[in-house]
Design a protein around this motif. Structure first.
Motif, PDB file in Angstrom:
ATOM      1  N   PHE A  24       0.861  -1.187   0.000  1.00 49.50           N
ATOM      2  CA  PHE A  24       0.000   0.000   0.000  1.00 49.50           C
ATOM      3  C   PHE A  24       0.893   1.231   0.000  1.00 49.50           C
ATOM      4  CE2 PHE A  24      -2.850   3.278   1.484  1.00 49.50           C
ATOM      5  CZ  PHE A  24      -4.110   2.896   1.044  1.00 49.50           C
ATOM      6  N   ASP A  25       1.137   1.757  -1.206  1.00 52.76           N
ATOM      7  CA  ASP A  25       1.855   3.021  -1.345  1.00 52.76           C
ATOM      8  C   ASP A  25       0.819   4.128  -1.231  1.00 52.76           C
ATOM      9  OD1 ASP A  25       4.228   4.718  -2.219  1.00 52.76           O
ATOM     10  OD2 ASP A  25       2.708   5.229  -3.710  1.00 52.76           O
ATOM     11  N   THR A  26       0.863   4.855  -0.141  1.00 49.37           N
ATOM     12  CA  THR A  26      -0.220   5.784   0.176  1.00 49.37           C
ATOM     13  C   THR A  26      -0.383   6.863  -0.877  1.00 49.37           C
ATOM     14  OG1 THR A  26       0.248   5.386   2.523  1.00 49.37           O
ATOM     15  CG2 THR A  26      -1.191   7.236   1.990  1.00 49.37           C
ATOM     16  N   ALA A  27       0.722   7.429  -1.359  1.00 44.23           N
ATOM     17  CA  ALA A  27       0.631   8.511  -2.346  1.00 44.23           C
ATOM     18  C   ALA A  27      -0.073   8.057  -3.620  1.00 44.23           C
ATOM     19  CB  ALA A  27       2.030   9.028  -2.668  1.00 44.23           C
ATOM     20  N   CYS A  33      -7.539   7.316  -6.113  1.00 43.26           N
ATOM     21  CA  CYS A  33      -8.873   7.663  -5.605  1.00 43.26           C
ATOM     22  C   CYS A  33      -9.272   9.084  -6.007  1.00 43.26           C
ATOM     23  CB  CYS A  33      -8.909   7.535  -4.080  1.00 43.26           C
ATOM     24  SG  CYS A  33      -8.780   5.846  -3.450  1.00 43.26           S
ATOM     25  N   ALA A  34      -8.304   9.997  -5.953  1.00 43.45           N
ATOM     26  CA  ALA A  34      -8.614  11.402  -6.259  1.00 43.45           C
ATOM     27  C   ALA A  34      -8.894  11.624  -7.736  1.00 43.45           C
ATOM     28  CB  ALA A  34      -7.450  12.284  -5.811  1.00 43.45           C
ATOM     29  N   SER A  35      -8.340  10.799  -8.587  1.00 49.44           N
ATOM     30  CA  SER A  35      -8.488  11.006 -10.032  1.00 49.44           C
ATOM     31  C   SER A  35      -9.841  10.523 -10.560  1.00 49.44           C
ATOM     32  CB  SER A  35      -7.363  10.287 -10.782  1.00 49.44           C
ATOM     33  OG  SER A  35      -7.424   8.883 -10.539  1.00 49.44           O
ATOM     34  N   ARG A  36     -10.597   9.803  -9.715  1.00 48.43           N
ATOM     35  CA  ARG A  36     -11.918   9.323 -10.127  1.00 48.43           C
ATOM     36  C   ARG A  36     -12.993   9.920  -9.232  1.00 48.43           C
ATOM     37  NH1 ARG A  36     -12.432   2.994 -11.225  1.00 48.43           N
ATOM     38  NH2 ARG A  36     -14.472   3.837 -11.798  1.00 48.43           N
ATOM     39  N   HIS A  37     -13.938  10.620  -9.831  1.00 47.65           N
ATOM     40  CA  HIS A  37     -15.039  11.171  -9.040  1.00 47.65           C
ATOM     41  C   HIS A  37     -16.022  10.071  -8.637  1.00 47.65           C
ATOM     42  CE1 HIS A  37     -14.561  15.665 -10.380  1.00 47.65           C
ATOM     43  NE2 HIS A  37     -13.458  15.148  -9.882  1.00 47.65           N
ATOM     44  N   GLY A  38     -16.225   9.127  -9.539  1.00 48.77           N
ATOM     45  CA  GLY A  38     -17.098   7.999  -9.224  1.00 48.77           C
ATOM     46  C   GLY A  38     -16.269   6.805  -8.807  1.00 48.77           C
ATOM     47  N   ALA A  40     -15.301   2.932  -7.369  1.00 49.34           N
ATOM     48  CA  ALA A  40     -15.680   1.527  -7.458  1.00 49.34           C
ATOM     49  C   ALA A  40     -15.042   0.792  -6.278  1.00 49.34           C
ATOM     50  CB  ALA A  40     -15.206   0.940  -8.789  1.00 49.34           C
ATOM     51  N   GLU A  41     -15.079  -0.526  -6.317  1.00 55.11           N
ATOM     52  CA  GLU A  41     -14.643  -1.324  -5.180  1.00 55.11           C
ATOM     53  C   GLU A  41     -13.186  -1.055  -4.798  1.00 55.11           C
ATOM     54  OE1 GLU A  41     -15.289  -3.785  -2.021  1.00 55.11           O
ATOM     55  OE2 GLU A  41     -16.740  -2.959  -3.448  1.00 55.11           O
ATOM     56  N   ALA A  42     -12.322  -0.846  -5.768  1.00 55.77           N
ATOM     57  CA  ALA A  42     -10.905  -0.613  -5.483  1.00 55.77           C
ATOM     58  C   ALA A  42     -10.715   0.634  -4.621  1.00 55.77           C
ATOM     59  CB  ALA A  42     -10.111  -0.478  -6.782  1.00 55.77           C
ATOM     60  N   GLU A  43     -11.454   1.697  -4.954  1.00 57.87           N
ATOM     61  CA  GLU A  43     -11.341   2.937  -4.180  1.00 57.87           C
ATOM     62  C   GLU A  43     -11.935   2.782  -2.779  1.00 57.87           C
ATOM     63  OE1 GLU A  43     -10.486   3.492  -8.135  1.00 57.87           O
ATOM     64  OE2 GLU A  43     -12.523   2.962  -7.458  1.00 57.87           O
ATOM     65  N   PHE A  44     -13.078   2.088  -2.710  1.00 60.80           N
ATOM     66  CA  PHE A  44     -13.697   1.866  -1.403  1.00 60.80           C
ATOM     67  C   PHE A  44     -12.748   1.101  -0.483  1.00 60.80           C
ATOM     68  CE2 PHE A  44     -17.965   1.713  -3.827  1.00 60.80           C
ATOM     69  CZ  PHE A  44     -18.052   3.099  -3.807  1.00 60.80           C
ATOM     70  N   GLN A  45     -12.104   0.079  -1.003  1.00 60.49           N
ATOM     71  CA  GLN A  45     -11.202  -0.737  -0.194  1.00 60.49           C
ATOM     72  C   GLN A  45      -9.961   0.052   0.222  1.00 60.49           C
ATOM     73  OE1 GLN A  45     -10.320  -4.376  -2.249  1.00 60.49           O
ATOM     74  NE2 GLN A  45     -12.397  -5.190  -2.053  1.00 60.49           N
ATOM     75  N   ALA A  46      -9.461   0.897  -0.674  1.00 58.38           N
ATOM     76  CA  ALA A  46      -8.276   1.694  -0.355  1.00 58.38           C
ATOM     77  C   ALA A  46      -8.575   2.660   0.787  1.00 58.38           C
ATOM     78  CB  ALA A  46      -7.808   2.457  -1.588  1.00 58.38           C
ATOM     79  N   ILE A  47      -9.714   3.327   0.731  1.00 53.84           N
ATOM     80  CA  ILE A  47     -10.069   4.281   1.782  1.00 53.84           C
ATOM     81  C   ILE A  47     -10.385   3.556   3.083  1.00 53.84           C
ATOM     82  CG2 ILE A  47     -11.706   6.070   2.474  1.00 53.84           C
ATOM     83  CD1 ILE A  47      -9.659   6.886   0.342  1.00 53.84           C
ATOM     84  N   GLU A  48     -11.012   2.397   2.996  1.00 50.15           N
ATOM     85  CA  GLU A  48     -11.273   1.589   4.194  1.00 50.15           C
ATOM     86  C   GLU A  48      -9.955   1.198   4.862  1.00 50.15           C
ATOM     87  OE1 GLU A  48     -12.957  -0.916   7.100  1.00 50.15           O
ATOM     88  OE2 GLU A  48     -13.990   0.503   5.782  1.00 50.15           O
ATOM     89  N   PRO A  82      -3.605  16.639   3.513  1.00 52.43           N
ATOM     90  CA  PRO A  82      -4.957  17.166   3.325  1.00 52.43           C
ATOM     91  C   PRO A  82      -5.774  16.360   2.313  1.00 52.43           C
ATOM     92  CG  PRO A  82      -3.369  18.955   3.357  1.00 52.43           C
ATOM     93  CD  PRO A  82      -2.580  17.686   3.284  1.00 52.43           C
ATOM     94  N   LEU A  83      -5.112  15.805   1.303  1.00 52.81           N
ATOM     95  CA  LEU A  83      -5.820  14.990   0.318  1.00 52.81           C
ATOM     96  C   LEU A  83      -6.380  13.731   0.978  1.00 52.81           C
ATOM     97  CD1 LEU A  83      -6.715  14.518  -2.583  1.00 52.81           C
ATOM     98  CD2 LEU A  83      -4.488  13.441  -3.021  1.00 52.81           C
ATOM     99  N   ALA A  84      -5.594  13.127   1.855  1.00 53.83           N
ATOM    100  CA  ALA A  84      -6.082  11.963   2.592  1.00 53.83           C
ATOM    101  C   ALA A  84      -7.317  12.325   3.402  1.00 53.83           C
ATOM    102  CB  ALA A  84      -4.977  11.421   3.504  1.00 53.83           C
ATOM    103  N   LEU A  85      -7.281  13.494   4.021  1.00 53.00           N
ATOM    104  CA  LEU A  85      -8.425  13.960   4.805  1.00 53.00           C
ATOM    105  C   LEU A  85      -9.656  14.148   3.924  1.00 53.00           C
ATOM    106  CD1 LEU A  85      -9.410  15.118   7.614  1.00 53.00           C
ATOM    107  CD2 LEU A  85      -8.814  17.365   6.680  1.00 53.00           C
ATOM    108  N   LEU A  86      -9.472  14.772   2.789  1.00 58.43           N
ATOM    109  CA  LEU A  86     -10.591  15.036   1.878  1.00 58.43           C
ATOM    110  C   LEU A  86     -11.228  13.737   1.380  1.00 58.43           C
ATOM    111  CD1 LEU A  86      -8.993  17.910  -0.196  1.00 58.43           C
ATOM    112  CD2 LEU A  86     -10.926  18.138   1.371  1.00 58.43           C
ATOM    113  N   LEU A  87     -10.403  12.764   1.040  1.00 59.90           N
ATOM    114  CA  LEU A  87     -10.946  11.507   0.522  1.00 59.90           C
ATOM    115  C   LEU A  87     -11.674  10.728   1.614  1.00 59.90           C
ATOM    116  CD1 LEU A  87      -7.956  10.475  -1.762  1.00 59.90           C
ATOM    117  CD2 LEU A  87     -10.150  11.461  -2.468  1.00 59.90           C
TER     118      LEU A  87
END
Length: 455
Positions: A24-27, A33-38, A40-48, A82-87
């Motif tokens: 998990f490379d955080t950057a 996640c930031a590059s997609r407004h909509g 999917a499962e990959a983004e949900f799992q990353a933020i979780e 701050p990007l982590a916070l926003l997401l």
């Protein structure tokens, strides 16, 4: 939308992977996640994944292993935090809107922890962004509706078993929980067959060796006394400085959970362990992973061990084939796992709860012996802002131990002293693991536990 605009503004700083090849490379995960407004499962799992890491560590690192452990001790670059916070906040809004309250509040817990970290490290956020996050957080907490969970029937009654030896070894770690357990056993006419009293070799606060220049027995006695005074500091202090709060909590435990004055006095007396068991052995250890503890427990005949605290039980102890570790967790398993569950259970389920279970590797994992939701408890004490830390300390000095002791008492009766146990596996469908509660969420919890309007 303002949130998406801010995310787009921070995106350029997150385009390059800083740790290629790491699980998990955080950057790079933030960039994806930031590059997609909509999402999917990959983004949900990353933020979780990231949310859980922040809840546990209270900050965010630049990379993590698949186990969740950090891959390095380097914090995420300041311009990316701050990007982590926003997401996280974007995901909080999604979960909140979808009615997934248990996960929304976990996301909020991570957001508030990260906000504290950013503030402490002087990372500047736009005022309108801070206002948005704080406003929605407060609105969420003020309108939070807990589940209307019914109490378990016939839970709170004075119970007595046939007097005699209990086929159980108590792994005693000095503290309010262990004292409540021993007083409860004594009130039921029971004595464990053995107590192994664990004494910390190092000071619990400074981590420095205790009494290093003292001879063996004097060193052991000094360490034992120092540990007792340290662990019971807030219990003793609050009894003197917050008499009204202490008496209200105590009287509620007596009436609501049916523990007599004598039983609670017994626990608070911090009596010699010989009053509870004829066979008391003292063992000085560094921590629960100490080889001396493993060696001693491995030598025990087949038995059950009542765990009373002292840290996370290492896997190697739980794998000793001749032993079964019994633990009482202050939450209904698997619905309320993790830390601060006396508070999380009340906030999310509408009442406190506890579970007696056989321990297994993992967070509050293992077969359930008995789980219960407790009756409603009315403390009748008003809360003020300045009392928040006091209420937290009082919860773990006087309230949490007796939640556990109540369910331990009932478990002993239902299983005839753990001689006839019909344990059942936990269902993972409803599993939710909570982490230490941020102070702003604590306020919401204490407002429910002490439901008198603040002045």
């Amino acid at each position: 939308m303002m949130l998406e605009r801010y995310i787009d503004n921070y995106l350029p700083a997150a385009t390059a992977a800083t740790n290629p090849g790491i699980y998990f490379d955080t950057a790079s995960r933030l960039a994806a996640c930031a590059s997609r407004h909509g999402w999917a499962e990959a983004e949900f799992q990353a933020i979780e994944f990231l949310s859980k890491r922040i809840e546990i560590s209270r900050c965010v690192y630049d990379s993590y292993l698949q186990s969740g452990a950090r891959a390095s001790s380097t914090p995420l670059a300041a311009e990316l935090q701050p990007l982590a916070l926003l997401l996280l906040f974007k995901d909080f809004q999604r979960l909140y809107t979808a009615g997934n309250i248990s996960n929304a509040i976990k996301r909020l817990n991570a957001i508030l922890r990260l906000l504290d970290y950013l503030s402490a490290n002087k990372v500047v956020l736009a005022e309108e962004l801070l206002s948005l996050i704080n406003t929605e957080a407060e609105q969420f907490l003020q309108t939070l509706q807990h589940a209307n969970t019914p109490p378990t029937e016939d839970l709170v009654k004075s119970e007595v078993l046939p007097a005699g030896a209990l086929p159980l070894t108590v792994l005693f770690w000095e503290g309010p929980i262990a004292r409540a357990y021993l007083a409860t056993l004594k009130s039921m006419g029971l004595k464990p067959e053995k107590i192994i009293h664990l004494v910390a070799r190092n000071d619990l606060s400074t981590k420095k060796p205790v009494g290093r220049f003292l001879p063996g027995l004097m060193k052991l006695a000094y360490a034992q006394s120092k540990q007792k005074n340290s662990i019971h500091h807030w219990s003793a202090t609050l009894q003197k400085t917050e008499t009204t709060l202490y008496q209200c909590v105590r009287s509620t435990i007596e009436s609501g959970l049916v523990f007599s004055k004598e039983v609670i006095d017994d626990a608070l007396a911090l009596s010699d362990l010989g009053e509870y068991c004829a066979d008391v052995e003292t063992l000085m250890i560094d921590n629960l992973a100490d080889d001396a503890l493993y060696t001693r427990l491995s030598a025990l005949p087949q038995t059950q061990v009542l765990f009373t605290g002292g840290g996370i039980v290492p896997k190697k102890l739980l794998e000793i084939s001749s032993l079964k570790f019994i633990h009482v967790h202050p939450g209904y398993l698997p619905d309320v796992r993790g830390a601060d569950c006396a508070l999380w259970s009340h906030l999310m389920k509408g009442r406190t709860s506890a579970t007696c279970f056989y321990m297994a590797p993992g967070i509050d994992d293992g077969d359930v012996i008995f789980a219960a939701y407790l009756p409603s408890l009315d403390f009748g004490v008003a809360m003020t802002e300045k009392e928040l830390k006091t209420l937290y300390r009082a919860t773990y000095a006087f309230f949490d131990p007796w939640i556990r002791a109540c369910v331990l008492r009932r478990s002993l009766v239902l299983t005839k002293g753990f001689t006839s146990v019909a344990a059942y596996p936990q269902s993972e469908v409803s599993s939710v693991t909570y982490h230490f509660m941020h102070e702003r969420i604590q306020r919401a919890a204490f407002d429910r536990i002490f439901p008198v309007a603040r002045p």
